[in-house]
Design a protein around this motif. Structure first.
Motif, PDB file in Angstrom:
ATOM      1  N   GLU A   1       2.049  -2.089  -1.344  1.00 26.10           N
ATOM      2  CA  GLU A   1       1.434  -1.672  -0.076  1.00 26.10           C
ATOM      3  C   GLU A   1       1.486  -0.150   0.069  1.00 26.10           C
ATOM      4  OE1 GLU A   1      -0.271  -3.527   1.782  1.00 26.10           O
ATOM      5  OE2 GLU A   1       0.624  -5.501   2.047  1.00 26.10           O
TER       6      GLU A   1
ATOM      7  N   HIS B   1      -6.016  -0.064   6.955  1.00 25.25           N
ATOM      8  CA  HIS B   1      -5.177  -0.905   6.116  1.00 25.25           C
ATOM      9  C   HIS B   1      -4.721  -2.057   7.001  1.00 25.25           C
ATOM     10  CE1 HIS B   1      -1.641  -1.037   3.004  1.00 25.25           C
ATOM     11  NE2 HIS B   1      -2.332  -2.166   3.044  1.00 25.25           N
TER      12      HIS B   1
ATOM     13  N   HIS C   1       0.938  -0.974   7.706  1.00 25.12           N
ATOM     14  CA  HIS C   1      -0.480  -1.232   7.955  1.00 25.12           C
ATOM     15  C   HIS C   1      -0.954  -0.548   9.236  1.00 25.12           C
ATOM     16  CE1 HIS C   1       0.679  -4.419   5.161  1.00 25.12           C
ATOM     17  NE2 HIS C   1      -0.573  -4.333   4.744  1.00 25.12           N
TER      18      HIS C   1
ATOM     19  N   GLU D   1      -5.105  -9.997  -2.430  1.00 25.23           N
ATOM     20  CA  GLU D   1      -3.963 -10.879  -2.216  1.00 25.23           C
ATOM     21  C   GLU D   1      -2.898 -10.707  -3.299  1.00 25.23           C
ATOM     22  OE1 GLU D   1      -4.424 -15.210  -2.700  1.00 25.23           O
ATOM     23  OE2 GLU D   1      -6.508 -14.812  -3.227  1.00 25.23           O
TER      24      GLU D   1
ATOM     25  N   VAL E   1      -3.566  -6.097   7.809  1.00 25.34           N
ATOM     26  CA  VAL E   1      -2.810  -7.224   7.265  1.00 25.34           C
ATOM     27  C   VAL E   1      -2.973  -8.428   8.185  1.00 25.34           C
ATOM     28  CG1 VAL E   1      -0.615  -6.659   8.415  1.00 25.34           C
ATOM     29  CG2 VAL E   1      -0.600  -7.984   6.278  1.00 25.34           C
TER      30      VAL E   1
ATOM     31  N   VAL F   1      -0.455  -8.620  -3.150  1.00 29.29           N
ATOM     32  CA  VAL F   1       0.831  -8.495  -2.450  1.00 29.29           C
ATOM     33  C   VAL F   1       1.385  -9.872  -2.108  1.00 29.29           C
ATOM     34  CG1 VAL F   1       0.511  -6.140  -1.588  1.00 29.29           C
ATOM     35  CG2 VAL F   1      -0.379  -8.074  -0.265  1.00 29.29           C
ATOM     36  N   SER F   2       0.514 -10.781  -1.742  1.00 33.91           N
ATOM     37  CA  SER F   2       0.953 -12.140  -1.433  1.00 33.91           C
ATOM     38  C   SER F   2       1.471 -12.840  -2.687  1.00 33.91           C
ATOM     39  CB  SER F   2      -0.193 -12.944  -0.809  1.00 33.91           C
ATOM     40  OG  SER F   2       0.258 -14.203  -0.385  1.00 33.91           O
TER      41      SER F   2
ATOM     42  N   TRP G   1      -1.064   1.600  -2.100  1.00 37.09           N
ATOM     43  CA  TRP G   1      -2.399   1.584  -1.484  1.00 37.09           C
ATOM     44  C   TRP G   1      -2.500   2.705  -0.437  1.00 37.09           C
ATOM     45  CZ3 TRP G   1      -6.479  -0.446  -3.490  1.00 37.09           C
ATOM     46  CH2 TRP G   1      -6.391  -1.599  -4.265  1.00 37.09           C
TER      47      TRP G   1
ATOM     48  N   CYS H   1      -5.264  -6.933   3.559  1.00 40.34           N
ATOM     49  CA  CYS H   1      -4.236  -7.640   2.789  1.00 40.34           C
ATOM     50  C   CYS H   1      -3.930  -8.978   3.448  1.00 40.34           C
ATOM     51  CB  CYS H   1      -2.946  -6.823   2.750  1.00 40.34           C
ATOM     52  SG  CYS H   1      -3.140  -5.193   2.009  1.00 40.34           S
TER      53      CYS H   1
ATOM     54  N   TYR I   1      -1.177 -12.362   3.486  1.00 35.67           N
ATOM     55  CA  TYR I   1       0.098 -12.959   3.088  1.00 35.67           C
ATOM     56  C   TYR I   1       0.153 -14.373   3.617  1.00 35.67           C
ATOM     57  CZ  TYR I   1       2.267  -8.403   2.028  1.00 35.67           C
ATOM     58  OH  TYR I   1       2.580  -7.182   1.493  1.00 35.67           O
TER      59      TYR I   1
END
Length: 177
Positions: A132, A6, A169, A114, A8, A116-117, A135, A148, A150
């Motif tokens: 998050e 995971h 993450h 994206e 980021v 989450v962004s 997931w 992911c 951001y």
């Protein structure tokens, strides 16, 4: 998380975003993995150009179900409402099915997202964190790599949220801030 990455990354520009996301997807496609891209319509156009420049045909790969482009702006409202928040049951039902279908080829699955962004950009930091964590819950049932993204913003630069995002993450790439 067992057997799941995971990842980021925080971005300052679309160019940086497309380069990193495009590399993540290209690397998976070249390895024969099934790649899912949950991106905005604008970013899909840029990612498609990136893949074409690398000699990969996104339309052909999509027809072979090796590349699954999904629109983040359309997918997010299917399990999130600004007033009521995230419908966890609907999220799990949708993404359990998606990951099961994507893994049906017998190849590893990569997911770029994206959503989450988008939540962070909409002033929904709690929902972004909750997504998050959902997931991570899925990672206990399925094996996949999730990348992911951001945009660098007051949310991602807030020390409290930054520390929380790091802890959620398994890998943090290129701080960007």
């Amino acid at each position: 998380m067992s057997n799941t990455e995971h990842i980021v990354q925080f971005f300052r520009s679309d160019e940086e975003y497309v380069r990193a996301a495009g590399y993540f997807l290209r690397e998976g496609l070249e390895a024969g993995e099934t790649c899912v891209a949950v991106a905005t319509a604008e970013h899909h156009l840029q990612l498609d150009r990136h893949l074409l420049d690398a000699g990969l045909d996104p339309d052909m790969l999509s027809a072979e179900y090796r590349y699954v482009p999904l629109q983040a702006e359309q997918l997010l409202p299917t399990f999130f409402d600004a007033r009521s928040g995230i419908d966890q049951e609907r999220f799990h039902r949708q993404f359990n099915l998606l990951i099961s279908q994507a893994s049906s080829r017998g190849q590893p699955v990569r997911i770029f997202g994206e959503m989450v962004s988008l939540l962070a950009d909409q002033g929904q930091p709690t929902a972004a964190i909750q997504l998050e964590e959902l997931w991570n819950e899925l990672s206990r049932q399925h094996h996949f790599s999730l990348f992911c993204s951001y945009k660098v913003s007051p949310f991602t630069e807030n020390p409290r949220y930054r520390k929380l995002l790091h802890s959620i993450h398994s890998h943090v790439v290129c701080e960007g801030a």
